[in-house]
Design a protein around this motif. Structure first.
Motif, short mmCIF file in Angstrom:
data_model
loop_
_atom_site.label_atom_id
_atom_site.label_comp_id
_atom_site.label_asym_id
_atom_site.label_seq_id
_atom_site.Cartn_x
_atom_site.Cartn_y
_atom_site.Cartn_z
N MET A 89 0.91 -1.19 -0.08
CA MET A 89 -0.04 0.13 -0.10
C MET A 89 1.00 1.34 -0.06
SD MET A 89 -2.97 -1.03 2.86
CE MET A 89 -3.84 -2.53 2.58
N LYS A 90 1.61 1.29 -0.99
CA LYS A 90 2.65 2.56 -1.17
C LYS A 90 1.92 3.92 -1.12
CE LYS A 90 6.29 -0.27 -3.10
NZ LYS A 90 7.48 -0.28 -3.98
N PHE A 91 0.84 4.10 -2.02
CA PHE A 91 0.18 5.10 -2.36
C PHE A 91 -0.66 5.52 -1.11
CE2 PHE A 91 -3.13 8.02 -3.91
CZ PHE A 91 -2.41 8.92 -4.45
N THR A 92 -1.19 4.36 -0.40
CA THR A 92 -1.87 4.70 0.71
C THR A 92 -1.09 5.21 1.95
OG1 THR A 92 -3.06 2.59 0.36
CG2 THR A 92 -3.18 3.61 2.81
N ARG A 93 0.29 4.87 2.15
CA ARG A 93 1.10 5.51 3.15
C ARG A 93 1.36 6.93 2.57
NH1 ARG A 93 3.11 0.35 2.88
NH2 ARG A 93 4.96 0.86 1.52
N ASN A 94 1.38 7.10 1.45
CA ASN A 94 1.60 8.49 0.76
C ASN A 94 0.47 9.40 1.34
OD1 ASN A 94 4.08 7.61 -0.34
ND2 ASN A 94 3.48 7.92 -2.36
N VAL A 95 -0.63 9.09 1.25
CA VAL A 95 -1.96 9.80 1.67
C VAL A 95 -1.85 9.96 2.98
CG1 VAL A 95 -4.36 9.22 1.88
CG2 VAL A 95 -3.31 8.76 -0.37
N ILE A 96 -1.70 8.90 3.72
CA ILE A 96 -1.48 9.17 5.19
C ILE A 96 -0.38 10.37 5.46
CG2 ILE A 96 -0.94 8.22 7.46
CD1 ILE A 96 -1.92 5.70 6.29
N CYS A 97 0.62 10.21 4.92
CA CYS A 97 2.00 11.32 5.32
C CYS A 97 1.35 12.72 4.81
CB CYS A 97 3.02 10.96 4.54
SG CYS A 97 4.26 9.49 5.39
N GLU A 98 0.69 12.73 3.26
CA GLU A 98 0.62 14.11 2.97
C GLU A 98 -0.82 14.84 3.67
OE1 GLU A 98 0.59 17.10 -0.35
OE2 GLU A 98 1.76 15.72 1.08
N ALA A 99 -1.67 13.75 4.27
CA ALA A 99 -2.65 14.41 5.21
C ALA A 99 -2.15 14.87 6.48
CB ALA A 99 -3.65 13.37 5.56
N MET A 100 -1.10 14.34 6.80
CA MET A 100 -0.23 14.95 8.18
C MET A 100 0.44 16.24 7.72
SD MET A 100 -0.34 13.12 11.29
CE MET A 100 1.20 13.51 11.89
N ARG A 101 1.00 16.41 6.69
CA ARG A 101 1.66 17.54 6.34
C ARG A 101 0.43 18.72 6.06
NH1 ARG A 101 2.66 20.89 1.95
NH2 ARG A 101 1.18 19.61 0.76
N CYS A 102 -0.46 18.43 5.24
CA CYS A 102 -1.24 19.48 4.70
C CYS A 102 -2.34 19.90 6.02
CB CYS A 102 -2.34 19.01 3.57
SG CYS A 102 -1.19 18.82 2.19
N GLY A 103 -2.52 18.72 6.75
CA GLY A 103 -3.62 19.29 7.87
C GLY A 103 -3.08 19.53 9.12
N ASN A 104 -1.76 19.34 9.46
CA ASN A 104 -1.03 20.07 10.61
C ASN A 104 -1.67 19.39 12.08
OD1 ASN A 104 1.23 21.94 9.25
ND2 ASN A 104 -0.74 22.53 8.45
N VAL A 105 -1.41 18.19 12.05
CA VAL A 105 -1.94 17.46 13.44
C VAL A 105 -0.78 17.88 14.48
CG1 VAL A 105 -1.95 15.28 14.69
CG2 VAL A 105 -2.73 15.39 12.28
N VAL A 106 0.37 18.04 14.04
CA VAL A 106 1.33 18.69 14.87
C VAL A 106 1.89 20.17 14.39
CG1 VAL A 106 3.67 18.24 15.94
CG2 VAL A 106 2.06 16.51 15.42
N LYS A 107 1.31 20.95 15.05
CA LYS A 107 1.53 22.29 14.61
C LYS A 107 2.92 22.87 15.21
CE LYS A 107 -0.17 27.26 14.38
NZ LYS A 107 -1.20 27.92 14.54
N PHE A 108 3.15 22.53 16.43
CA PHE A 108 4.37 23.24 16.96
C PHE A 108 4.81 22.41 18.17
CE2 PHE A 108 1.31 25.54 19.17
CZ PHE A 108 1.75 25.49 20.54
N LEU A 109 5.88 22.39 18.73
CA LEU A 109 6.44 21.76 19.95
C LEU A 109 6.97 22.79 21.01
CD1 LEU A 109 8.48 18.79 18.31
CD2 LEU A 109 5.98 18.94 18.75
N HIS A 110 7.01 22.07 22.07
CA HIS A 110 7.40 23.17 23.30
C HIS A 110 8.96 22.51 23.81
CE1 HIS A 110 3.62 25.46 24.69
NE2 HIS A 110 3.04 24.70 23.58
N ARG A 111 9.54 23.35 23.73
CA ARG A 111 10.99 23.09 24.06
C ARG A 111 11.58 24.42 25.10
NH1 ARG A 111 9.53 18.92 22.75
NH2 ARG A 111 10.56 17.44 21.39
N LYS A 112 12.37 24.09 25.68
CA LYS A 112 13.41 25.24 26.40
C LYS A 112 14.67 25.03 26.30
CE LYS A 112 13.56 23.73 31.10
NZ LYS A 112 13.41 23.66 32.53
N ALA A 113 15.55 26.06 26.30
CA ALA A 113 17.07 25.94 26.08
C ALA A 113 17.68 25.46 27.48
CB ALA A 113 17.60 27.04 25.65
#
Length: 505
Positions: free
Chosen positions: A362-386
């Protein structure tokens, strides 16, 4: 999970005071947030400079930027909802004015905001060396001190190893494929009497019940499964509330829901331990495996179980919903996906279940999953400190400052992606794309359940695209709060398309 859910959930909590899925929030009104910050009465929390931060804010090598208003800094603007397949006006304006790395004051702390791909990688690759995960203390009340999202150092490594082992072992087993397929078919059967279908809600129930069965051997139709789902719904509402722990508040209800969930898991631990004493071994699920290792305390076991359930409930369901939404807007991608699954089904007998070998095709299926993550921004930002003064090129990040790597900006950077706003799964056939996008986090906090979630979603998509057609509502689309939420819950007009494939009669 880890970075993936953290960002999602922290985003939610920073609606409560962001704790940015990592699990990286804001239904919180400006007035409410102002009152909460004022209530804390600490200069740093109020966005007012302390003597030490004042000197650092004037340091010559800080990137340009604006520290915003007293009390709030620029938090309200940063959290302003926008379509999730965009970077939003705040980042657009700040990147145009100050460049892709700028300073700000967010969530009560001086912050370096990075919309730069190289700097984001530098941050992720130096986890626990130069940077460390950093969430508000209020998040501990919700998640517990042993949560993968909050834990650092050796505790995090130990807990994460169990999550990685669980995902790696489960993802290819016939039992997991069978479970994911049966749950997919059962959910779709229930749609016959529902018009329209509130898909986001359905996806959350689907994802959580799969994890409850896989981790705790609780069947989807058992009353305990419904009780856990109900407690999780209450639990999640606290991530969008102010962290004020008074009776009746959403935050207080969330803390209580977490306590009930903990009690449920602890009771199961007690029953398993008693069963093992008398030699009654009935199953071998994740909880049994963890108990057999005898290397975690009961509190640590409870935490890792709830973390995995939470990642399945929140992140997997959100990603499923984004895929359904984007495919509804991209007929060429949907047709290509359908052809891939028709090819897999043609090689199988009627009713024959999917397996790991099918998934690998299911190569195209995995592509669809990754592209939805990129376009939909499930992860917008992370919290870190120096953890110390950090020099990156000609920029200084002072010790103790928060650092926000913004994935959204990188995902839509036209210098990295051709037509970045277009949902285009074909771009993932180019191996360079995976080097430019971090859909499941990165570094030591790379989401340990990423592959398991992909398998689960692939099984669902197999039955969906072969058996159903659907339409989305024109006024229903994903919004970033900064967590992802659908404006109307992703209402679908859905109907079967002829013969139902891939199930036993």
């Amino acid at each position: 999970m880890d970075d993936t859910f953290a960002s999602n959930s922290s985003n939610r909590a920073h609606r409560s005071s962001p704790a940015g899925l990592e699990i990286p929030s804001s239904r919180t009104s400006p007035v409410a947030l102002t009152c909460y910050l004022a209530r804390r009465r600490r200069p740093s929390a109020l966005g007012l400079p302390t003597p030490s931060t004042s000197r650092k804010q004037d340091a010559p090598n800080l990137p340009p930027g604006h520290m915003g208003w007293p009390l709030l800094g620029e938090t309200i603007g940063f959290l302003k909802p926008h379509k999730s397949n965009s970077i939003g006006s705040f980042l657009q304006q700040h990147c145009s004015r100050y460049g892709r790395i700028f300073k700000s004051h967010l969530f009560g702390s001086p912050t370096i905001v990075s919309c730069d791909h190289e700097f984001n990688l530098f941050i992720l690759q130096n986890e626990e060396k130069l940077f460390q995960v950093s969430y508000p203390k209020s998040m501990q009340g919700i998640l517990g001190k042993y949560s993968l999202i909050i834990a650092t150092g050796e505790i995090h490594k130990k807990l994460r190893s169990f999550a990685v082992s669980f995902s790696g072992t489960s993802k290819s087993t016939p039992a997991f494929f069978h479970l994911a397929e049966n749950m997919s078919i059962s959910m779709m059967d229930s749609w016959k009497s529902c018009k329209p279908v509130s898909f986001y809600k359905e996806a959350k129930e689907f994802a959580l019940k799969i994890m409850v069965k896989e981790i705790l051997s609780i069947k989807p139709d058992e009353p305990l499964a419904s009780k856990i789902l109900e407690d999780f719904e209450t639990y999640m509402r606290g991530f969008v509330s102010l962290p004020i722990n008074i009776p009746g508040s959403a935050y207080a209800n969330t803390v209580k829901a977490r306590a009930r969930l903990s009690s449920t898991v602890k009771q199961m631990i007690k029953e398993r331990e008693q069963r093992n004493i008398v030699g009654l071994i009935e199953r071998e699920d994740f909880l049994d495996v963890v108990l057999s290792k005898k290397s975690l305390t009961n509190d640590e076991i409870v935490s890792i179980v709830l973390d995995i359930l939470l990642g399945g409930y929140e992140t997997t369901a959100t990603l499923m919903s984004l895929i359904v939404y984007f495919l509804g807007q991209a007929p060429n991608a949907l047709e290509n996906l359908k052809e891939e699954h028709q090819g897999i089904r043609k090689r199988k007998e009627d009713g024959e279940p999917l397996n790991w070998e099918d998934y690998k095709k299911m190569k195209f299926t995995r592509n669809v999953i990754c592209e939805a993550m990129r376009c939909g921004n499930v992860v917008k930002f992370l919290h870190r400190k120096a953890l110390q003064d950090v020099k990156y090129k000609d920029i200084l990040i002072p010790s103790g400052w928060k650092v926000f790597p913004i994935f959204t900006a990188v995902n839509f950077d036209s210098a990295l992606h051709k037509n970045p706003l277009e949902f285009n799964p074909w771009r993932w056939f180019d191996e360079e794309t995976s080097k430019k996008v971090s859909p499941f986090g990165g570094g030591p906090r790379l989401c340990p359940g990423a592959e398991l979630a992909k398998v689960e979603i692939a099984c669902f998509l197999h039955h969906l695209v072969l058996n159903y057609r659907w339409k989305t509502k024109a006024d229903d689309y994903p919004l970033a709060h900064p967590y992802v939420e659908f404006r109307r819950g992703l209402l679908l007009e859905i109907e079967p398309i002829g013969k139902i494939f891939g199930r036993e009669s």
